[in-house]
Structure formats: C-alpha cells, structure tokens
Scaffold this active site. Structure first.
Site, PDB file in Angstrom:
ATOM      1  N   ASP A   1      -7.629   1.420   7.255  1.00 34.66           N
ATOM      2  CA  ASP A   1      -6.334   1.985   7.617  1.00 34.66           C
ATOM      3  C   ASP A   1      -6.484   3.481   7.849  1.00 34.66           C
ATOM      4  O   ASP A   1      -7.598   4.035   7.758  1.00 34.66           O
ATOM      5  CB  ASP A   1      -5.265   1.675   6.558  1.00 34.66           C
ATOM      6  CG  ASP A   1      -5.542   2.293   5.196  1.00 34.66           C
ATOM      7  OD1 ASP A   1      -6.395   3.199   5.091  1.00 34.66           O
ATOM      8  OD2 ASP A   1      -4.894   1.880   4.223  1.00 34.66           O
TER       9      ASP A   1
ATOM     10  N   TYR B   1       5.522  -8.737   8.730  1.00 35.69           N
ATOM     11  CA  TYR B   1       5.197  -7.322   8.887  1.00 35.69           C
ATOM     12  C   TYR B   1       5.352  -6.866  10.324  1.00 35.69           C
ATOM     13  O   TYR B   1       5.133  -7.642  11.262  1.00 35.69           O
ATOM     14  CB  TYR B   1       3.733  -7.054   8.488  1.00 35.69           C
ATOM     15  CG  TYR B   1       3.422  -7.334   7.045  1.00 35.69           C
ATOM     16  CD1 TYR B   1       3.529  -6.337   6.080  1.00 35.69           C
ATOM     17  CD2 TYR B   1       3.005  -8.598   6.644  1.00 35.69           C
ATOM     18  CE1 TYR B   1       3.238  -6.600   4.757  1.00 35.69           C
ATOM     19  CE2 TYR B   1       2.716  -8.865   5.323  1.00 35.69           C
ATOM     20  CZ  TYR B   1       2.831  -7.865   4.380  1.00 35.69           C
ATOM     21  OH  TYR B   1       2.555  -8.123   3.072  1.00 35.69           O
TER      22      TYR B   1
ATOM     23  N   ASP C   1       0.834  -1.201   0.000  1.00 36.07           N
ATOM     24  CA  ASP C   1       0.000   0.000   0.000  1.00 36.07           C
ATOM     25  C   ASP C   1       0.868   1.250   0.000  1.00 36.07           C
ATOM     26  O   ASP C   1       1.990   1.232   0.515  1.00 36.07           O
ATOM     27  CB  ASP C   1      -0.879   0.043   1.254  1.00 36.07           C
ATOM     28  CG  ASP C   1      -1.959  -1.021   1.258  1.00 36.07           C
ATOM     29  OD1 ASP C   1      -2.149  -1.667   0.221  1.00 36.07           O
ATOM     30  OD2 ASP C   1      -2.604  -1.194   2.309  1.00 36.07           O
TER      31      ASP C   1
ATOM     32  N   ARG D   1      -4.580  -5.097   7.055  1.00 34.71           N
ATOM     33  CA  ARG D   1      -5.676  -4.172   7.375  1.00 34.71           C
ATOM     34  C   ARG D   1      -6.906  -4.927   7.851  1.00 34.71           C
ATOM     35  O   ARG D   1      -7.616  -4.483   8.756  1.00 34.71           O
ATOM     36  CB  ARG D   1      -6.035  -3.327   6.145  1.00 34.71           C
ATOM     37  CG  ARG D   1      -5.025  -2.244   5.850  1.00 34.71           C
ATOM     38  CD  ARG D   1      -5.442  -1.429   4.637  1.00 34.71           C
ATOM     39  NE  ARG D   1      -5.362  -2.193   3.411  1.00 34.71           N
ATOM     40  CZ  ARG D   1      -6.325  -2.256   2.500  1.00 34.71           C
ATOM     41  NH1 ARG D   1      -7.465  -1.619   2.693  1.00 34.71           N
ATOM     42  NH2 ARG D   1      -6.158  -2.939   1.397  1.00 34.71           N
TER      43      ARG D   1
END
Length: 344
Positions: free
Chosen positions: A91, A77, A49, A187
């Site tokens: 988000d 992550y 993203d 997300r």
C-alpha cells in the site's frame, strides 16, 4: 479529552457503526468509543488499516458477543490501485521496492487480469499483516528483518470491477469495487493484479463501504457520535445480519437457560436479514473488554468480507422472544437448534 467526550452513563448494549477516518487504527476508534460509552466492554468486528476509512462495526457491552460472528460476514470496498509501482507493504504507506513501465497496459488487458482474481482464489497475505506464524504476527517478524514465507489461503472474491485507467504521471491509477469473503486482503489483490500485468501494483486508497448488513448509510463519524452517542439495539443489530426465528415464551425460557429446541430449517426462519458466515474462528473480534485481544492494527488486519451468496445452513440464526428481545444466536445440527451465545 474534549468536553463532549467525557465519560457518560453507558447507553446499554448494541452496535455502533463508525465511519472510521484515515490515520487512526481500529484500536484508536475502540478507545474513543469506550470513553463515549462509559464502559471498557467494547470491541470491533474486523480491523481496518490505519490508512483505510469507512465502516467499522463496534460492539458495546453484550453486543461484543455478536462480533465474532460478524467478523466472518462478507465485506465491500471501494479502492484505488496504482499500477507501475510495488511497495514493501503493498500500500501507499510502504517503501517503493520496484517500478515498471505501464505503456502497454490497456483497458482490455486490465479487465482480463481482473477476471483471474474473481471467484474462489488462492491468496498469499501481505508480509506486513496480522497473520500468525509460529505464534508471532507476520508484521513483527517482517519488521525484525525475518519476513516469513506465508502460505496461500483460499478466499472468495464475489465481485471485482474496475473503472477507466487514469494516468498519474508515469503511472496508472484505477478505481475498483470489491465484494469479498472474510480474510481477503485488498492490498494483496492490488499487488497480484500488478504482478499479472507485469507492472507491479499497490493500494493507494481504501474505503470499506459495507460489513454484512451494515453500510455507510448507517455509519456515523466520531464527531457525530461525540455530539450524540447512541447504539443500535441488540435486536435491530442482529436483524440486519442474521435470519430470524420467533420463539414462544416457553422456547425463549428454555433457550435462555442454555437448552436446545427443535430445528426448523431454512423454511422456518423468519426475517430477511443476511446470514453471517458461521462460527467465529481466527477472525475473532478484537479489543473486547479490556483484553485488547485483537489489537492487530499495526500489522494491517483482516481487510476482508457483503452479501449475495447462499447462506450456510450452519450459520447463526437470531432467536427472539415474543416481546422482540434477542434471546440468543442459535445454530441447527442433528435436528436441534442449540445456542451459540445467549443474551437474555
């Protein structure tokens, strides 16, 4: 274009492990690498993203043929989840759609909720995502006022750990580490964790720390690449992602011409690279050559895949000639090793 970003002679085929900055799409990064490498044959192995930072694996020239297989590897992550608010995009870039109190959330409740989203789970992708519905991207339908009802998909979260709760005004922030299969939306994990706690939740920060065998320790910023551009050669790139098989000269010639070899099975594979997850499917890499086939950044692309589980016996093996050159990726079936993609 700055002086040190002028097109130059192609450095050859290989991977570039980029530390993507926030505010850029993955396609923006590909465009920058095209200028630095002096070729349009560039692609990436899994969208990040625009808000996200961290490891973006970029292929140059022949290495673009690796990308579809790298897209399907695990990823890791570091994320920050905000509890007490839900947003339209799950988000921090979306509009706040709901708020709720967080006073009853304890560390014990958080830990128990996280456990529900660890292992093999069913996950509904965010409505603002690159998932296709009737041939159209979900984010385009959502932005046109016709948000689709997306179906849940199976994903695997190998690791989901959280730190201490941190007050942020009337909200709570929590740092998380996630190691997951390809196709997992971080997300969506933030959204679903908030829903399980009754507070709502969304992602405020996301940094990808690893894609398969490639980590932040190998990643370089765009400024560093502008100063000195070089690629990870094909053979080294494959060794970091796939188990290996050493070939005789005759086997290398046969494989380079599309022929098949006798299978050797798991015990015959040399090397200790982590296996990829198999053939390319809907996670095919974007932006290869000039087609920009995977340009899904505006829709928040695949956030998902690391290492640590038992390799699929059908997963690719990197086959090397006696001089160490990467000849092909092969898969074994019915007692034979057949080439998936040939590089020689």
């Amino acid at each position: 274009m700055t002086t040190n970003e002028r097109p130059r002679m192609s450095p050859g085929s290989g991977l570039v492990i980029v530390d993507k900055p926030g505010g850029m799409t993955s396609h923006d990064v590909v465009a920058r690498i095209r200028r630095l490498a002096g070729t349009r044959k560039v692609g990436h192995a899994g969208t990040l993203d625009p808000m996200a930072t961290g490891v973006l694996v970029v292929g140059v020239e022949k290495a673009t043929r690796l990308l579809g297989y790298l897209t399907l590897t695990e990823k890791e992550y570091a994320a920050t989840i905000r509890l007490g608010q839900s947003t339209s995009t799950d988000d921090a870039e979306g509009e706040i759609t709901q708020t709720a109190g967080v006073s009853e959330v304890t560390q014990a409740l958080l830990t128990a909720a996280v456990a529900r989203f660890t292992g093999e789970i069913s996950q509904v992708p965010p409505s603002v995502s690159a998932v296709k519905v009737g041939g159209q991207r979900a984010y385009r339908l959502t932005r046109a006022g016709a948000a689709p009802e997306l179906s849940a998909r199976p994903v695997t979260v190998y690791e989901f750990t959280v730190g201490e709760l941190r007050p942020a005004g009337d909200l709570l922030d929590v740092d998380a580490t996630v190691r997951c299969s390809s196709g997992t939306y971080i997300r969506a994990l933030a959204r679903d964790l908030g829903a399980a706690l009754g507070t709502g939740g969304h992602l405020t920060q996301l940094r990808r720390t690893r894609v398969g065998g490639y980590g932040l320790d190998q990643a370089r910023t765009l400024d560093q690449l502008a100063d000195r551009f070089e690629v990870l050669p094909l053979a080294q790139a494959a060794a970091a992602a796939f188990p290996g098989r050493n070939l005789s000269a005759d086997e290398a010639r046969r494989l380079a011409n599309g022929g098949r070899l006798a299978a050797v099975g798991g015990d015959g594979a040399a090397g200790d690279g982590a296996a990829g997850d198999g053939a390319a499917g809907d996670g095919a890499a974007g932006d290869a050559a000039s087609g920009d086939a995977g340009r899904s950044d505006a829709g928040r692309g695949d956030e998902g895949a690391g290492r640590g589980h038992v390799p699929d016996p059908r997963a690719p093996t990197a086959a090397y000639a006696p001089d160490g050159t990467l000849v092909a990726l092969v898969t074994e079936e019915s007692g034979q090793a057949r080439p998936l993609v040939v590089f020689a």
